[in-house]
Design an enzyme around this catalytic site. Structure first.
Site, PDB file in Angstrom:
ATOM      1  CG  ASP A 116      -2.189  -1.035   1.103  1.00 26.63           C
ATOM      2  OD1 ASP A 116      -2.463  -1.263  -0.100  1.00 26.63           O
ATOM      3  OD2 ASP A 116      -2.569  -1.578   1.940  1.00 26.63           O
ATOM      4  CG  ASP A 178      -6.187  -4.479  -4.402  1.00 23.32           C
ATOM      5  OD1 ASP A 178      -6.439  -5.503  -4.969  1.00 23.32           O
ATOM      6  OD2 ASP A 178      -6.934  -4.069  -3.776  1.00 23.32           O
TER       7      ASP A 178
HETATM    8  N1  GLY Z   1      -7.178  -2.652  -1.248  1.00 18.11           N
HETATM    9  C1  GLY Z   1      -7.615  -1.843  -1.810  1.00 18.11           C
HETATM   10  C2  GLY Z   1      -9.154  -1.924  -2.225  1.00 18.11           C
HETATM   11  O1  GLY Z   1      -9.930  -2.267  -1.183  1.00 18.11           O
HETATM   12  O2  GLY Z   1      -9.591  -1.664  -3.215  1.00 18.11           O
END
Ligand code: GLY
Length: 403
Positions: A116, A178
Site C-alpha cells: 500500500d 490492487d
Molecule cells: N485494497 C484496496 C481496495 O480495497 O480496493
C-alpha cells in the site's frame, strides 16, 4: 521539425476530443469540479486537526469517520486537496494539503508493511512534489519506493502484497491485483534518480501479473498465490470479492488502471492490450445504469446487491487516459463510456450533495467483512475528481500525463 509534429499531434487530439464533445454536452465539467470544491470546503470546516484524515461516511451517517497516517487510504484526502488547489489556485486548499501531506511524510521512511505504500504516497506526496517541486517530497518518494521494492520476490517476479496474510491465510507469496496501482511509485522513482532496479521490479511485477492474474474472459482474480521456492502460480482466490472465481468490481478497475500506467511507463504493447481487454470485460458486464454492483457476479435479488461507485470512478478516470492510447475506434468508445460513467456519478442518485460532505454516495469498501458497505469513501471521491480534471484536460486539447 519536432515542434511541427507536436503541433499536428495536438491539433489531431483537439479535433478528436472536440468531435466527441457532443456526448459530453450535458455534463458541465466546471460545474462538477465546483461541486467537489464546495463539498471539500464543508469537510475542511469540520475536521478537528490535520491528522484526522477523512476516510468514509457510513450510509445515512452524515459525517466522516477518520483514518490516520499509515492506513492504505490516508493519501486520498490530501490528493483531493492537491487536485482542488491545482484546479482553483486557492491557497486554502494548498495550505490544508501541505499540512496533511506532512503528517503522512514520515511513513515514507518506514519499512513497508504491505504494497500500500504507493496508495499512501502518490496521491499525497506525489501531487505535492508535482505541484510544488519541493525536494523534501522527492526525497520521501524515493525512500518510499526503495521501501516498497524490498517486498519484491525475484523467484516469483512480483511484490508480496500482504506479508500479514502469509501465515493467516497460508498464502506463501500473495499478490493482489490492487498492487498494480502501486507500481507508479516505482516507475516514478526510477525516472527521478532512483535505481534502475525499481523500474525492473515494476516491469517484472506487471509481466508476471499479466501471465497469471487473468482468466480467459479477461476478468481478474483478486489474489494470486505463488510458491516461494520455485515461484510457480498455485491458485487464484479472493479476499474482498464474492468468490474465488467472481469479478470483484474494484479489483477489475484496478487492473485496467494499473496496466494503463504500466503501458504509459514502458510502452509495452501487451500491457496496453491487457488494459483494453480488462476494460472491455468491465464495460460489457455493466448494468444498464453504468454503475457496477460491488461484484459483477453477485446476482442476488433480495436484497439487490450494493453498487460500487468507487469502481465506476476509478474506471472513468482510467478510460480517459486509455482513450489516448487505444487507437481511434476503441479510443472513441472509451471516451464516450467515461462520460457516461461521469454523467451517472454526477446525478442526484450518486452525488452526496446535502446528505453529507463527501462527493459521492454508494461505494463498497469490504463487503465480506461488512465494512463500508453503501458508504461514501475517500478514494471514490479522489478518482471522481481526477476523472473530471482529466476530462477537462482532454477537452482543452491537452494530453493526460501521470505524475
Ligand atoms: N485494497 C484496496 C481496495 O480495497 O480496493
Amino acid at each position: 521539425m519536432m515542434k511541427h509534429i507536436l503541433y499536428i499531434v495536438c491539433l489531431c487530439l483537439s479535433f478528436f476530443y472536440l468531435s466527441c464533445s457532443e456526448s459530453a454536452s450535458d455534463l458541465s465539467v466546471d460545474k462538477e469540479i465546483g461541486y467537489c470544491r464546495s463539498q471539500a470546503l464543508k469537510t475542511l470546516a469540520s475536521i478537528p486537526s490535520a491528522d484526522s484524515i477523512p476516510n468514509s461516511i457510513d450510509k445515512d451517517a452524515g459525517c466522516w469517520r477518520y483514518t490516520s497516517a499509515g492506513s492504505w487510504t490516508c493519501g486520498f484526502w490530501p490528493g483531493i486537496l492537491w487536485y482542488i488547489y491545482e484546479a482553483s489556485h486557492d491557497s486554502t486548499f494548498m495550505d490544508a494539503a501541505e499540512q496533511v501531506t506532512d503528517v503522512i511524510l514520515p511513513k515514507a521512511y518506514q519499512k513497508a508493511r504491505s504494497h500500500d505504500m504507493g496508495f499512501m504516497m502518490m496521491p499525497s506526496v506525489g501531487h505535492a512534489y508535482r505541484l510544488t517541486g519541493n525536494e523534501k517530497y522527492k526525497e520521501a518518494l524515493l525512500s518510499a519506493a526503495d521501501s516498497l521494492a524490498v517486498l519484491y520476490n525475484p523467484r516469483v517476479g512480483t511484490i508480496l502484497s500482504w506479508p500479514g496474510m502469509v501465515r493467516r491465510e497460508n498464502w506463501p507469496h500473495n499478490t493482489i491485483i490492487d498492487n498494480m496501482m502501486n507500481l507508479e511509485l516505482l516507475f516514478w522513482a526510477a525516472r527521478h534518480g532512483g535505481s534502475r532496479h525499481l523500474y525492473d521490479v515494476a516491469y517484472q511485477h506487471a509481466r508476471t501479473t499479466m501471465e497469471h492474474h487473468f482468466r480467459p474472459d479477461h476478468s481478474c482474480y483478486h489474489v494470486a498465490v505463488y510458491d516461494t521456492i520455485d515461484g510457480h502460480f498455485i491458485k487464484g482466490v479472493t479476499h474482498q470479492g464474492l468468490s474465488d472465481e467472481s469479478m470483484w468490481a474494484r479489483g477489475q478497475a484496478w487492473a485496467i488502471y494499473g496496466f494503463t500506467v504500466a503501458y504509459r511507463e514502458t510502452q509495452q504493447r501487451d500491457f496496453l492490450e491487457v488494459a483494453c481487454q480488462a476494460a472491455d470485460t468491465f464495460l460489457s458486464r455493466l448494468p444498464a445504469d453504468m454503475i457496477p454492483y460491488w461484484d459483477f457476479d453477485d446476482t442476488s435479488t433480495h436484497p439487490v446487491p450494493p453498487r460500487d461507485a468507487s469502481a465506476a470512478a476509478v474506471t472513468a478516470s482510467v478510460l480517459l487516459e486509455l482513450s489516448q492510447y487505444a487507437g481511434a475506434d476503441r479510443g472513441r468508445e472509451y471516451y464516450a463510456k467515461a462520460i457516461d460513467l461521469l454523467k451517472r456519478l454526477s446525478s442526484s442518485d450518486y452525488q452526496a450533495r446535502s446528505a453529507c460532505p463527501a462527493f459521492l454516495l454508494h461505494s463498497v469498501g469490504h463487503k465480506p467483512r461488512g465494512t463500508e458497505v453503501d458508504s461514501s469513501i475517500s478514494y471514490a471521491d479522489y478518482y471522481y475528481l481526477e476523472a473530471l480534471l482529466r476530462l477537462k484536460t482532454l477537452q482543452q486539447g491537452d494530453r493526460i500525463n501521470g505524475f
